[in-house]
Design an enzyme around this catalytic site. Structure first.
Site, PDB file in Angstrom:
ATOM      1  N   CYS A   2       0.778  -1.163  -0.025  1.00  0.00           N
ATOM      2  CA  CYS A   2       0.910  -0.094   0.089  1.00  0.00           C
ATOM      3  C   CYS A   2       0.694   1.382   0.093  1.00  0.00           C
ATOM      4  O   CYS A   2       1.870   1.237  -0.059  1.00  0.00           O
ATOM      5  CB  CYS A   2      -0.809   0.132   1.494  1.00  0.00           C
ATOM      6  SG  CYS A   2      -1.542  -1.553   1.610  1.00  0.00           S
ATOM      7  N   SER A 376      12.231 -11.836  -5.984  1.00  0.00           N
ATOM      8  CA  SER A 376      12.668 -11.182  -6.470  1.00  0.00           C
ATOM      9  C   SER A 376      14.262 -11.448  -5.389  1.00  0.00           C
ATOM     10  O   SER A 376      14.216 -12.387  -4.843  1.00  0.00           O
ATOM     11  CB  SER A 376      12.461  -9.915  -6.992  1.00  0.00           C
ATOM     12  OG  SER A 376      13.704  -9.621  -7.222  1.00  0.00           O
TER      13      SER A 376
END
Length: 613
Positions: A2, A376
């Site tokens: 967010c 990642s």
């Protein structure tokens, strides 16, 4: 994942400031496209934009919890990876929950343990909690700085937000840069010193720092840092320890109520994450999707170098076949790569890592079409000695940041008005300041002492910059990217591994390679380290040179207030060949340096930055 925003002032009323908060929150739409929430009181205004990942209904923010008549309000950006551990502990202490969101667990942790709750969290986060009874606001950022948090102090008013543009949306905060900011931009950029944001009057809460705001005070302190200690383990025990920590971190980060994928370059780090994730998916009857990036023409124009010895695509496809993932390659066009330099500047609110940023931004844009969360491999090189400056003697012994060893050359592109800015001096000052913070053990030998310094420098500077890049590029596209190697337990453990163990068998990341035996095929384990792929196509160089020529020929270009036009023109005319030294890190050579200057001009122009020199 967010975006958060807020205005706090315990000395005067904030009534009538709701419209300002709304403008601040609007800047966060890309970080949180799914919903918006506001909390409005006399002294505290909090705003939130949400990207739904866990508990769509129960995780709405700002979240308010009232216990024993006391009100607590939170706005939070991030993910907790020990949510269930904390929930269990809190249930044992007789707390109850209305949702299964990590937001409520975080807020309840504060209610139970106060500001000491920060020491119990494992995750990526930036949050603000308003404690109405104590009349205080507590803000914090995760240990590695994966999630951002900026602020500005105007009199007794604190203005904060997830991005610089959020803070700039407040009418009292101006887009200005003074001589000190320009010095930092050209001495350290695209990195920034801890706590800095380049703009005059804007700062960030540094990684592993928190802030407590009351009527009488605004206090900032570091709540976590790596500690130097002896590791009494055999090499085999260290191999097993790393393996266990990594598997646990990856599995913790696969949670969510939305689709999860992984980035897969075919290198050691992303392959490890993808392989472990793929096994977890198979156990649940699912198939992992993996993504790699490539550029038009790279198969034809790739040139091996010390920093980039092999191309990625072959290995990505081999790895995808090995784990049976649904593999997708995002192929970027040179024109798109160059033109995305503008958007990547917006994503950072600052000049960044040129096409290394714009390519990642475009990559994330494609992934977001089908996924909301990706994993990642950032941080493994900093922790397990993956870069040449951990093995090359000249780089090891460079008396400066090893990724920018020739900052004096940067001054050659500046105009006469800035000839005297102290680029080398500031770089040296920040370098030495960081060295003073490095924890050491008594009686360390010279090699151990220096390598500990290098790991700490990477942790506090190079790694933070890459994490900034990852967050801004991904969240600009409403994509949450998690980085398992940034788990603070892995960081703390790796910091204390003897360098000869990290470089097991005389290889970069030797220990990590050994820990992945049986998880990855040998050709991946023993592949030479290669960094994030960049374009080698001369078409890209031609495009950025053309773009820079337009800037140089436009008398209204704001960058002309800063640069030596003739010197930059010479660099453009030689297509970057006359500027040989990488500007930063391993990839920002001639064409990328030109692209960086394009970003500087874009930033000054689009943000209408007032240059105070």
């Amino acid at each position: 994942m967010c975006g958060i925003a807020g205005i706090v002032d315990f000395n005067k009323s904030l009534k009538g400031k709701r419209d300002i908060l709304c403008k601040m929150v609007k800047t966060l739409e890309r970080r949180g496209p799914d919903s918006e929430g506001l909390y409005d009181s006399n002294n505290v205004l909090l705003g939130h934009r949400r990207l739904i990942v866990v508990d769509p209904e129960g995780g709405k923010q700002p979240m308010i919890k009232i216990i024993e008549g006391k009100k607590y309000v939170i706005v939070y950006n991030g993910e907790l990876y020990n949510t269930e551990d904390l929930r269990k502990e809190l249930l044992e202490e007789k707390f109850t929950f209305d949702s299964y969101s990590d937001t409520e667990v975080l807020l309840t942790s504060y209610i139970a343990w106060g500001i000491d709750a920060i020491k119990k969290l494992n995750g990526i986060f930036a949050f603000a909690i308003y404690d109405e009874d104590k009349q205080q606001v507590f803000l914090a950022r995760d240990p590695m700085g994966v999630k951002p948090l900026f602020y500005s102090k105007k009199g007794s008013t604190l203005i904060f937000g997830s991005e610089i543009k959020t803070v700039l949306a407040h009418p009292e905060v101006k887009a200005e840069i003074d001589r000190d900011g320009l010095t930092e931009l050209f001495a350290l950029g695209p990195a920034v010193s801890p706590g800095s944001a380049i703009y005059k009057g804007i700062n960030e809460i540094a990684p592993a720092n928190c802030m407590l705001v009351t009527k009488d005070n605004m206090k900032i302190w570091e709540y976590w840092k790596v500690k130097a200690r002896e590791l009494n383990e055999t090499t085999d025990e260290s191999v097993s320890h790393v393996r266990q920590l990594l598997i646990d971190a990856i599995k913790r980060q696969l949670v969510g109520d939305v689709p999860v994928c992984t980035f897969l370059s075919g290198g050691l780090d992303s392959s490890a994450i993808s392989a472990i994730a793929a096994d977890d998916f198979k156990e649940k009857g699912k198939r992992l999707t993996t993504y790699s990036i490539d550029y038009e023409g790279n198969d034809k124009y790739f040139k091996a170098s010390l920093f980039q010895p092999t191309s990625d695509q072959y290995f990505a496809e081999r790895m995808a076949k090995f784990i049976d993932s649904d593999h997708r390659t995002v192929l970027l066009k040179q024109e798109d790569l160059a033109h995305a330099l503008r958007e990547s500047t917006f994503s950072r609110d600052l000049p960044g890592m040129a096409d290394v940023d714009s390519s990642l931004l475009l990559f994330c844009k494609e992934i977001r079409k089908d996924f909301v969360v990706g994993l990642s491999g950032e941080c493994a090189d900093e922790l397990f000695a993956g870069y040449p400056w951990f093995t090359n003697e000249e780089m090891i012994n460079a008396n400066t940041f090893p990724w920018s060893r020739s900052v004096g050359e940067r001054k050659t592109i500046l105009n006469d008005n800035l000839k005297n800015i102290k680029i080398e001096e500031l770089t040296n000052e920040e370098y030495l300041k960081t060295l003073k913070q490095v924890p050491h053990l008594d009686n360390e030998d010279k090699k151990t002492y220096r390598m500990r310094e290098l790991f700490y420098l990477n942790l506090k500077w190079f790694m933070v910059n890459l994490l900034n890049r990852k967050d801004r590029s991904s969240m600009y596209n409403s994509l949450e990217v998690r980085v398992p190697f940034a788990d603070y337990r892995i960081v703390d453990y790796a910091f204390n591994l003897p360098v000869d163990v990290k470089l097991l068998d005389g290889r970069e990341k030797g220990l990590l390679r050994k820990a992945l035996v049986g998880i990855l095929p040998d050709e991946i384990i023993y592949r030479k380290k290669s960094p994030y792929p960049k374009t080698h196509n001369p078409i890209y160089t031609n495009i950025v040179c053309s773009m820079m020529n337009e800037i140089l020929n436009d008398k209204a270009s704001p960058i002309l207030q800063i640069i030596n036009k003739d010197k930059v023109q010479e660099i453009v005319d030689t297509k970057g060949e006359s500027y040989k030294t990488p500007w930063f890190g391993q990839l920002m050579t001639g064409p990328q340096m030109i692209a960086y200057l394009i970003q500087v001009d874009t930033w000054l122009r689009e943000y209408n930055v007032n240059i105070l020199i």
